[in-house]
Design a protein around this motif. Structure first.
Motif, short mmCIF file in Angstrom:
data_model
loop_
_atom_site.label_atom_id
_atom_site.label_comp_id
_atom_site.label_asym_id
_atom_site.label_seq_id
_atom_site.Cartn_x
_atom_site.Cartn_y
_atom_site.Cartn_z
N ALA A 5 21.76 -26.03 84.32
CA ALA A 5 22.00 -27.33 83.07
C ALA A 5 24.09 -27.06 83.62
O ALA A 5 24.47 -26.05 82.83
N VAL A 6 23.99 -27.74 82.78
CA VAL A 6 25.76 -28.10 82.81
C VAL A 6 26.31 -28.25 81.81
O VAL A 6 25.24 -29.23 81.02
N VAL A 7 26.87 -27.82 80.43
CA VAL A 7 26.77 -27.59 78.92
C VAL A 7 28.68 -28.40 79.01
O VAL A 7 29.36 -27.82 78.89
N ALA A 8 28.89 -30.53 78.75
CA ALA A 8 29.82 -30.65 78.26
C ALA A 8 30.51 -30.64 76.85
O ALA A 8 29.44 -30.94 76.08
N THR A 9 31.75 -30.12 76.60
CA THR A 9 31.92 -30.26 75.32
C THR A 9 32.69 -31.24 74.51
O THR A 9 33.61 -31.86 75.12
N ALA A 10 32.21 -32.39 73.60
CA ALA A 10 32.92 -33.10 73.29
C ALA A 10 33.26 -32.79 71.82
O ALA A 10 33.00 -33.33 70.61
N GLY A 11 34.10 -32.73 72.04
CA GLY A 11 35.03 -31.80 70.27
C GLY A 11 34.59 -30.49 70.35
O GLY A 11 34.01 -29.64 69.26
N THR A 12 35.84 -29.31 70.89
CA THR A 12 35.83 -28.04 70.67
C THR A 12 35.62 -28.27 69.48
O THR A 12 36.59 -28.43 68.91
N THR A 13 35.54 -26.55 68.84
CA THR A 13 35.41 -26.40 67.61
C THR A 13 36.80 -25.66 66.81
O THR A 13 37.50 -26.40 65.64
N ASP A 14 38.01 -25.16 68.36
CA ASP A 14 39.11 -24.60 67.92
C ASP A 14 39.61 -25.76 67.95
O ASP A 14 40.94 -26.08 67.35
N TYR A 15 39.96 -26.84 68.69
CA TYR A 15 40.59 -27.99 69.18
C TYR A 15 40.84 -28.96 69.07
O TYR A 15 41.23 -30.30 69.24
N GLY A 16 38.99 -29.90 68.93
CA GLY A 16 38.33 -31.01 68.51
C GLY A 16 38.43 -31.55 70.37
O GLY A 16 38.97 -32.49 70.37
N SER A 17 39.11 -31.05 71.25
CA SER A 17 39.02 -31.36 72.62
C SER A 17 38.16 -31.96 73.47
O SER A 17 36.75 -31.31 72.77
N VAL A 18 38.03 -33.01 74.07
CA VAL A 18 36.56 -32.87 74.65
C VAL A 18 37.29 -33.63 76.23
O VAL A 18 37.86 -33.63 76.71
N ASP A 19 36.35 -33.18 76.47
CA ASP A 19 35.68 -32.49 78.90
C ASP A 19 35.73 -33.71 78.46
O ASP A 19 34.81 -35.14 78.66
N PRO A 20 36.35 -33.69 80.36
CA PRO A 20 36.59 -34.71 81.18
C PRO A 20 35.28 -35.26 81.48
O PRO A 20 34.86 -35.32 82.56
N LEU A 21 34.76 -36.19 80.46
CA LEU A 21 32.95 -36.04 80.77
C LEU A 21 32.28 -37.62 81.95
O LEU A 21 31.42 -37.12 82.46
N PRO A 22 33.25 -38.13 82.68
CA PRO A 22 33.08 -38.73 83.82
C PRO A 22 33.30 -38.03 84.86
O PRO A 22 32.17 -37.92 85.75
N GLU A 23 33.79 -36.96 85.27
CA GLU A 23 34.70 -36.18 86.24
C GLU A 23 33.71 -35.11 86.47
O GLU A 23 32.88 -34.54 87.06
N VAL A 24 32.91 -34.67 84.61
CA VAL A 24 32.08 -33.40 85.08
C VAL A 24 30.90 -34.11 85.70
O VAL A 24 29.56 -33.64 85.80
N ALA A 25 30.64 -35.50 84.98
CA ALA A 25 28.81 -35.39 85.33
C ALA A 25 28.69 -36.17 86.94
O ALA A 25 27.94 -36.39 86.99
N ALA A 26 30.45 -36.43 87.34
CA ALA A 26 30.19 -36.86 89.10
C ALA A 26 30.07 -35.67 89.99
O ALA A 26 29.24 -35.16 90.53
#
Length: 526
Positions: free
Chosen positions: A271-292
């Motif tokens: 599995a790959v776990v992408a984060t949409a809202g990190t605890t420290d920064y609220g940052s969101v991983d680039p989901l389309p690029e990660v999904a590709a």
């Protein structure tokens, strides 16, 4: 130490002062059951009196926390309950009301605009009120006959959330006790899916070939990913962390490189776990690029949107979650950015069939096959739990009352506050901005006269605010100017009723506390 007018000032039962006395009611009848007619009347009386006690106590509050240290609070609670909280003989209604008053006087007040430390919002009144339904009827959603209406509501709630996430008609989901539990179940599904594939291809499971299951996530992913790997028997060292970019997001090219380096004879990426809202920064991983990248390598994708799920309801912030529909599973924490009383987490799966191998067990006394064929199935086959509270009721009540637009507007308001905080910090000579707002979190530091004392002062000023009850701000470690971990402060703004002037006052309190700590340290040196 005793708070003025506190129910902690004497052992229970603590009589309510006449000036603020709640409406009189008879002593509790321990034989009353909540859902019976007489029990409902008693619930109504007690809730009214408990709310009266809380409201009266809150009027005496002066901040998000009481002006108490841990030892002070321990002493007060011990004084209130000299026989402990599991006494042999009960003290009736007065003991319950004293507990309610003491709780309101000394617990965190998340509705205070100076409470901005954690991903812990104040709950909506409509959700808290509807949550009483779950307590009164004590339904469980594991079987249809244990809570038929609650089962139907959860099914419809999950369907609506699947549609918002961009999933099709084959999707399903389940409410869980929290984001950590949702992530655990998602990784359990991923592990078992990988095992099944190997068994189909080679005729044996993982152990027969010595392959090591691996889970990939960003270096800022929630610790529950590593904890889940430990619980599942993979070990925390099964986690492979992916570097982040300057915006604190997973780097897809780095993920691709790590997956390419996996040895097919010894490594099995599950599995790959992408984060949409990190605890420290609220940052969101680039989901389309990660999904590709994930699709190219044939690995499952889980998106931990425990924090960022509120963007599903916001027209402004919804683009942050573009690509979430590509995930095999998604975690949503509605007790974060949907303002629900905890717990209200959800695990969604793009394919409902994913649940069957891990939780699809059928038990004769709960969900026999013929009952299921007749339409009498509950939700046991989706969950790691058996008895499970009807948490969907409060969530459904919220959306029915406010709509997704209303909930989204609340996150937009918090985002506005975070952007204001970002600007105010950047303009303040005593504050240094580390990371601006993606969702509702801002990370910064108090600037000390002596740079060598920065970590110590930033940590101490936060504790000073806690001890005085003046403000509740968060803390984390983030890279400092030299790249090494340093103590930083953060505001996680999840109160949509907070005003910009409240945020300015909160930052002023941080600066005053920092100056006070520095003055004390200078005095001790002198």
């Amino acid at each position: 130490m005793t708070l003025p007018g506190s129910a902690l000032s004497a052992p229970v039962p603590a009589p309510t002062p006449a000036a603020t006395a709640a409406p009189a009611s008879p002593l509790l009848d321990p034989g009353l059951l909540a859902a019976a007619p007489a029990g409902l009347a008693e619930v109504q009386r007690l809730v009214r009196e408990i709310v009266h006690e809380c409201a009266d106590a809150l009027r005496g509050r002066g901040g998000p926390l009481p002006a108490l240290g841990p030892e002070d609070l321990t002493g007060l609670v011990d004084a209130q309950f000299p026989d402990g909280v599991v006494p042999r003989a009960g003290a009736g209604r007065d003991a319950v009301l004293a507990l309610a008053r003491a709780c309101a006087e000394t617990t965190v007040d998340l509705a205070d605009p100076r409470a901005a430390a954690h991903l812990q919002p104040p709950s909506l009144a409509v959700a808290a009120a509807a949550d009483v339904l779950a307590g009164i009827f004590n339904a469980s959603v594991d079987t249809w006959d244990s809570g038929p209406y609650a089962v139907e509501i959860e099914r419809r709630l999950v369907k609506g959330l699947c549609e918002l996430a961009g999933y099709g008609p084959d999707a399903d989901g389940v409410l869980t006790p929290g984001g950590s539990a949702s992530n655990l179940q998602a990784l359990l599904i991923a592990r078992d899916t990988a095992t099944a594939k190997l068994r189909d291809v080679r005729g044996r499971g993982l152990a027969g070939f010595g392959q090591r299951p691996l889970v990939y996530c960003s270096e800022l992913a929630h610790f529950s990913v590593a904890r889940a790997c430990a619980v599942l028997g993979l070990g925390e060292d099964a986690v492979r962390t992916v570097p982040v970019d300057g915006r604190h997001r997973m780097r897809p090219e780095a993920l691709d490189a790590l997956l390419r380096r996996a040895d097919p004879d010894t490594d099995l990426p599950v599995a790959v776990v992408a984060t949409a809202g990190t605890t420290d920064y609220g940052s969101v991983d680039p989901l389309p690029e990660v999904a590709a990248v994930v699709r190219e390598h044939g690995v499952r994708l889980h998106v931990d949107a425990a924090y960022g799920c509120g963007a599903l309801f916001s027209e402004r912030l919804r683009p942050l979650l573009a690509g979430v529909e590509e995930a095999d599973t998604v975690t949503l924490d509605l007790h974060k950015t949907a303002w629900q009383p905890a717990a209200a987490s959800v695990l969604l799966a793009r394919d409902a069939a994913d649940f069957a191998p891990t939780t699809g067990l059928r038990v004769a006394y709960l969900n026999p096959d013929d009952d299921g064929e007749a339409g009498y199935d509950g939700l046991l086959g989706l969950s790691l739990q058996t008895t499970r509270r009807a948490d969907a009721l409060k969530v459904a009540a919220t959306f029915l009352a406010l709509g997704t637009d209303g909930v989204g507007a609340m996150l937009d308001a918090c985002h506005d506050l975070a952007r204001h905080a970002e600007r105010s910090i950047a303009a303040h000579p005593r504050l240094a901005l580390t990371a601006g707002a993606t969702l509702s979190t801002v990370v910064f530091r108090y600037v000390t006269d002596d740079p060598a004392a920065s970590d110590r002062v930033n940590g101490a000023l936060r504790r000073r605010l806690l001890r005085t009850g003046a403000a509740l701000v968060g803390r984390t470690d983030a890279p400092g100017a030299d790249g090494r971990p340093a103590v930083h402060l953060k505001l996680t703004l999840l109160n949509p009723r907070t005003r910009a002037t409240d945020v300015d006052g909160l930052l002023d309190a941080v600066v005053r506390a920092g100056l006070a700590v520095e003055a004390i340290e200078e005095g001790s040196v002198a």
